[in-house]
Write a protein that holds these residues in place. Structure first.
Motif, PDB file in Angstrom:
ATOM      1  N   PHE A  83       0.818  -1.210   0.000  1.00 11.51           N
ATOM      2  CA  PHE A  83       0.000   0.000   0.000  1.00 11.51           C
ATOM      3  C   PHE A  83       0.855   1.266   0.000  1.00 11.51           C
ATOM      4  O   PHE A  83       0.423   2.314  -0.477  1.00 11.51           O
ATOM      5  N   TYR A  84       2.075   1.171   0.513  1.00  7.23           N
ATOM      6  CA  TYR A  84       3.015   2.306   0.488  1.00  7.23           C
ATOM      7  C   TYR A  84       3.177   2.866  -0.930  1.00  7.23           C
ATOM      8  O   TYR A  84       3.367   4.057  -1.121  1.00  7.23           O
ATOM      9  N   TRP A  85       3.181   1.947  -1.896  1.00  8.52           N
ATOM     10  CA  TRP A  85       3.575   2.315  -3.260  1.00  8.52           C
ATOM     11  C   TRP A  85       2.390   2.676  -4.154  1.00  8.52           C
ATOM     12  O   TRP A  85       2.593   3.091  -5.297  1.00  8.52           O
ATOM     13  N   VAL A  86       1.176   2.488  -3.653  1.00  9.98           N
ATOM     14  CA  VAL A  86      -0.001   2.644  -4.507  1.00  9.98           C
ATOM     15  C   VAL A  86      -0.063   4.028  -5.147  1.00  9.98           C
ATOM     16  O   VAL A  86      -0.227   4.167  -6.366  1.00  9.98           O
ATOM     17  N   GLY A  87       0.075   5.081  -4.330  1.00 12.79           N
ATOM     18  CA  GLY A  87      -0.005   6.431  -4.867  1.00 12.79           C
ATOM     19  C   GLY A  87       1.053   6.707  -5.921  1.00 12.79           C
ATOM     20  O   GLY A  87       0.764   7.271  -6.988  1.00 12.79           O
ATOM     21  N   GLU A  88       2.282   6.295  -5.638  1.00  8.88           N
ATOM     22  CA  GLU A  88       3.392   6.501  -6.577  1.00  8.88           C
ATOM     23  C   GLU A  88       3.159   5.745  -7.883  1.00  8.88           C
ATOM     24  O   GLU A  88       3.312   6.306  -8.981  1.00  8.88           O
ATOM     25  N   PHE A  89       2.769   4.476  -7.790  1.00  4.82           N
ATOM     26  CA  PHE A  89       2.634   3.646  -8.978  1.00  4.82           C
ATOM     27  C   PHE A  89       1.477   4.100  -9.864  1.00  4.82           C
ATOM     28  O   PHE A  89       1.572   4.075 -11.086  1.00  4.82           O
ATOM     29  N   ILE A  90       0.381   4.523  -9.233  1.00  4.75           N
ATOM     30  CA  ILE A  90      -0.774   4.985 -10.015  1.00  4.75           C
ATOM     31  C   ILE A  90      -0.457   6.295 -10.710  1.00  4.75           C
ATOM     32  O   ILE A  90      -0.731   6.472 -11.908  1.00  4.75           O
ATOM     33  N   LYS A  91       0.133   7.230  -9.989  1.00  3.93           N
ATOM     34  CA  LYS A  91       0.427   8.532 -10.577  1.00  3.93           C
ATOM     35  C   LYS A  91       1.423   8.402 -11.729  1.00  3.93           C
ATOM     36  O   LYS A  91       1.360   9.150 -12.721  1.00  3.93           O
ATOM     37  N   GLY A 106     -16.591 -11.814 -14.603  1.00  2.00           N
ATOM     38  CA  GLY A 106     -17.577 -11.875 -13.529  1.00  2.00           C
ATOM     39  C   GLY A 106     -16.977 -11.979 -12.139  1.00  2.00           C
ATOM     40  O   GLY A 106     -17.542 -12.644 -11.258  1.00  2.00           O
ATOM     41  N   ILE A 107     -15.845 -11.333 -11.917  1.00  2.00           N
ATOM     42  CA  ILE A 107     -15.197 -11.357 -10.591  1.00  2.00           C
ATOM     43  C   ILE A 107     -15.949 -10.419  -9.650  1.00  2.00           C
ATOM     44  O   ILE A 107     -16.164  -9.246  -9.963  1.00  2.00           O
ATOM     45  N   ASP A 108     -16.354 -10.932  -8.508  1.00  2.00           N
ATOM     46  CA  ASP A 108     -17.065 -10.128  -7.516  1.00  2.00           C
ATOM     47  C   ASP A 108     -16.061  -9.555  -6.510  1.00  2.00           C
ATOM     48  O   ASP A 108     -15.615 -10.253  -5.607  1.00  2.00           O
ATOM     49  N   THR A 109     -15.730  -8.291  -6.676  1.00  2.00           N
ATOM     50  CA  THR A 109     -14.747  -7.682  -5.761  1.00  2.00           C
ATOM     51  C   THR A 109     -15.359  -7.353  -4.405  1.00  2.00           C
ATOM     52  O   THR A 109     -14.622  -6.986  -3.477  1.00  2.00           O
ATOM     53  N   ASN A 110     -16.681  -7.501  -4.262  1.00  2.00           N
ATOM     54  CA  ASN A 110     -17.308  -7.277  -2.950  1.00  2.00           C
ATOM     55  C   ASN A 110     -16.952  -8.368  -1.959  1.00  2.00           C
ATOM     56  O   ASN A 110     -17.285  -8.255  -0.776  1.00  2.00           O
ATOM     57  N   ARG A 111     -16.292  -9.412  -2.423  1.00  2.00           N
ATOM     58  CA  ARG A 111     -15.901 -10.474  -1.493  1.00  2.00           C
ATOM     59  C   ARG A 111     -14.751 -10.035  -0.577  1.00  2.00           C
ATOM     60  O   ARG A 111     -14.476 -10.699   0.424  1.00  2.00           O
ATOM     61  N   TYR A 112     -14.082  -8.946  -0.935  1.00  2.00           N
ATOM     62  CA  TYR A 112     -12.982  -8.468  -0.100  1.00  2.00           C
ATOM     63  C   TYR A 112     -13.491  -7.565   1.025  1.00  2.00           C
ATOM     64  O   TYR A 112     -14.478  -6.834   0.860  1.00  2.00           O
ATOM     65  N   ILE A 113     -12.813  -7.612   2.157  1.00  2.00           N
ATOM     66  CA  ILE A 113     -13.142  -6.714   3.266  1.00  2.00           C
ATOM     67  C   ILE A 113     -12.971  -5.278   2.779  1.00  2.00           C
ATOM     68  O   ILE A 113     -11.934  -4.930   2.210  1.00  2.00           O
ATOM     69  N   THR A 120      -5.792  -1.398  -1.049  1.00  4.89           N
ATOM     70  CA  THR A 120      -5.047  -1.962  -2.185  1.00  4.89           C
ATOM     71  C   THR A 120      -6.029  -2.608  -3.155  1.00  4.89           C
ATOM     72  O   THR A 120      -6.004  -3.822  -3.376  1.00  4.89           O
ATOM     73  N   GLY A 121      -6.892  -1.791  -3.708  1.00  5.35           N
ATOM     74  CA  GLY A 121      -7.851  -2.250  -4.696  1.00  5.35           C
ATOM     75  C   GLY A 121      -8.200  -1.117  -5.632  1.00  5.35           C
ATOM     76  O   GLY A 121      -7.581  -0.939  -6.671  1.00  5.35           O
ATOM     77  N   LYS A 122      -9.171  -0.327  -5.232  1.00  2.00           N
ATOM     78  CA  LYS A 122      -9.632   0.790  -6.056  1.00  2.00           C
ATOM     79  C   LYS A 122      -8.889   2.085  -5.710  1.00  2.00           C
ATOM     80  O   LYS A 122      -8.593   2.352  -4.547  1.00  2.00           O
ATOM     81  N   VAL A 123      -8.638   2.892  -6.728  1.00  2.13           N
ATOM     82  CA  VAL A 123      -8.087   4.230  -6.562  1.00  2.13           C
ATOM     83  C   VAL A 123      -8.900   5.171  -7.451  1.00  2.13           C
ATOM     84  O   VAL A 123      -8.961   4.976  -8.668  1.00  2.13           O
ATOM     85  N   ASP A 124      -9.556   6.139  -6.810  1.00  4.53           N
ATOM     86  CA  ASP A 124     -10.392   7.093  -7.557  1.00  4.53           C
ATOM     87  C   ASP A 124     -11.396   6.378  -8.454  1.00  4.53           C
ATOM     88  O   ASP A 124     -11.632   6.763  -9.602  1.00  4.53           O
ATOM     89  N   GLY A 125     -11.990   5.309  -7.924  1.00  2.00           N
ATOM     90  CA  GLY A 125     -13.036   4.601  -8.635  1.00  2.00           C
ATOM     91  C   GLY A 125     -12.563   3.586  -9.647  1.00  2.00           C
ATOM     92  O   GLY A 125     -13.386   2.903 -10.274  1.00  2.00           O
ATOM     93  N   VAL A 126     -11.268   3.457  -9.850  1.00  2.00           N
ATOM     94  CA  VAL A 126     -10.713   2.506 -10.818  1.00  2.00           C
ATOM     95  C   VAL A 126     -10.026   1.366 -10.060  1.00  2.00           C
ATOM     96  O   VAL A 126      -9.273   1.604  -9.118  1.00  2.00           O
TER      97      VAL A 126
END
Length: 423
Positions: A83-91, A106-113, A120-126
């Protein structure tokens, strides 16, 4: 016979492609990586795709990844992203969006907490990642000492409260003091801390901050808020636990050093990553088998997780996605959890088979649902360096806690302005 062998080889080539594929992944040397390795023969059997894992320690990962990520075609097909790297890697545009692939299969991402998917999943809706494993922190403590009538009587006589699983922060601090000063166990301490800078101390101290009701920043304005009465008291608490109630050298302990102290039965408590909980029950690594349990830190623990991603420089993004789908399928996620993996899918914590094996799963689910996130932005790694430096100076070099946190706030604000989050 020759015709049969030829026909068989042709069927294999048709099923798996004319050319055998190999995908490469760089991973950290942690228990969850071993559990992934155990799943690879099944993946190869199902897809014909080989997986080469390059396993290194955490300190090497970022350095090895960046040159590959800036290249038009790198060496790694799949990434695990802290998660440290998420902002850097996305930008920087280094990760491929996964939403189209998720929808197509058909992957259901709602299965994750939710707290983990947000980290470490969605960033700005993506969606850029599917969560891999969590390393949210929790309070591990000696159950046998809490249940001892002698300690129960002595603790209540001194503090006027029952000796039990702590649900308030001051209650826990009192227990730390008691087991250091009054338990009568030679060489025994109330706590062991991972005070090494920058990462171990920054991560562990975050829990002290949350326990005191402090936060890193105002969620609406991103204005840093560490040099507050809550933050300052949290740093005083941490300094006291290391200097007064912990073993010599704890200010330079990494998480493995601190865990070894607790696992050898030399400390009442250790606030650590929840993935260590099953290791306490491994006789090869622990002398306190059956005597350590985990509970949420009063006020909420620090969240932490890694995610699976496909870099934009991936040589074979389609094969990479096949692997991610496989390793994160509910069936394989359960198998990894059964081995001791730090799960991210909510259903795993309600699975009767797994609860029978890991009785602490209900507490762990609560821990994950109530955890707090560390600041995630482009300069998170640099911020950790600053935070770790100042915390260490306050703990070991006598720097005033208020002054240390004012320095952190000031440098944090500069990074946030540079990132465009703070005006």
């Amino acid at each position: 016979m020759k015709k049969f062998l030829l026909a068989t080889s042709m069927l294999i080539a048709t099923a798996f492609g004319a050319d055998a594929k190999t995908i490469n992944i760089l991973m950290e040397g942690v228990p969850d990586t071993r559990y992934v390795q155990e799943m690879l023969p099944e993946f190869k059997e199902k897809t014909g795709i080989d997986v080469q894992l390059e396993v290194v320690n955490y300190a090497e990962m970022h350095t090895k990844l960046v040159p590959q990520l800036v290249s038009p075609e790198g060496s790694y097909d799949v990434l695990i992203v802290d998660f440290y790297w998420v902002g850097e890697f996305i930008k920087a545009g280094w990760l491929q969006p996964l939403d189209e692939r998720i929808a197509a299969d058909g992957i259901d991402t709602n299965r994750y907490i939710p707290s983990i998917m947000n980290l470490t999943g969605k960033v700005d809706g993506v969606t850029y990642m599917l969560p891999f494993y969590n390393y949210a922190m929790g309070l591990t403590y000696r159950t046998d000492l809490l249940a001892d009538p002698k300690h129960q009587e002595a603790f209540k006589a001194k503090y006027g409260r029952d000796l039990k699983v702590p649900t308030e922060w001051q209650e826990y601090l009192d227990q730390v003091k008691y087991f250091t000063e009054d338990a009568g166990i030679e060489g025994f301490k109330g706590v062991v801390n991972q005070g090494l800078r920058p990462d171990p101390i920054a991560m562990e101290w975050s829990n002290y901050l949350f326990a005191r009701g402090g936060r890193y920043y105002d969620p609406e304005t991103w204005q840093p808020t560490l040099a507050t009465p809550e933050g300052i008291q949290a740093l005083v608490d941490y300094r006291d636990n290391i200097q007064k109630y912990g073993p010599i050298g704890a200010a330079n302990f990494s998480f493995d050093d601190a865990f070894n102290v607790a696992a050898q039965g030399k400390a009442y408590s250790y606030l650590t990553f929840n993935m260590f909980r099953p290791v306490y029950d491994d006789p090869a690594s622990s002398q306190v088998v059956g005597k350590m349990e985990i509970t949420p830190v009063p006020g909420g623990s620090l969240n932490g997780s890694w995610g699976w991603a496909i870099p934009t420089s991936s040589p074979d993004a389609d094969a990479a996605w096949e692997f991610i789908k496989f390793i994160e399928s509910p069936e394989i996620a359960k198998k990894r959890a059964a081995l001791g993996g730090a799960a991210t899918q909510a259903a795993i914590f309600d699975d009767p088979d797994l609860i029978a094996k890991y009785s602490y799963y209900p507490q762990l689910k609560q821990l994950l649902q109530t955890s707090h996130n560390f600041p995630v932005f482009t300069y998170t790694p640099q911020f950790v360096e600053v935070l770790g430096r100042e915390l260490s100076l306050a703990v070991t070099d006598g720097k005033d806690p208020k002054e240390a946190l004012e320095t952190v706030d000031r440098e944090f604000a500069e990074m946030l302005r540079k990132d465009g989050k703070l005006q």
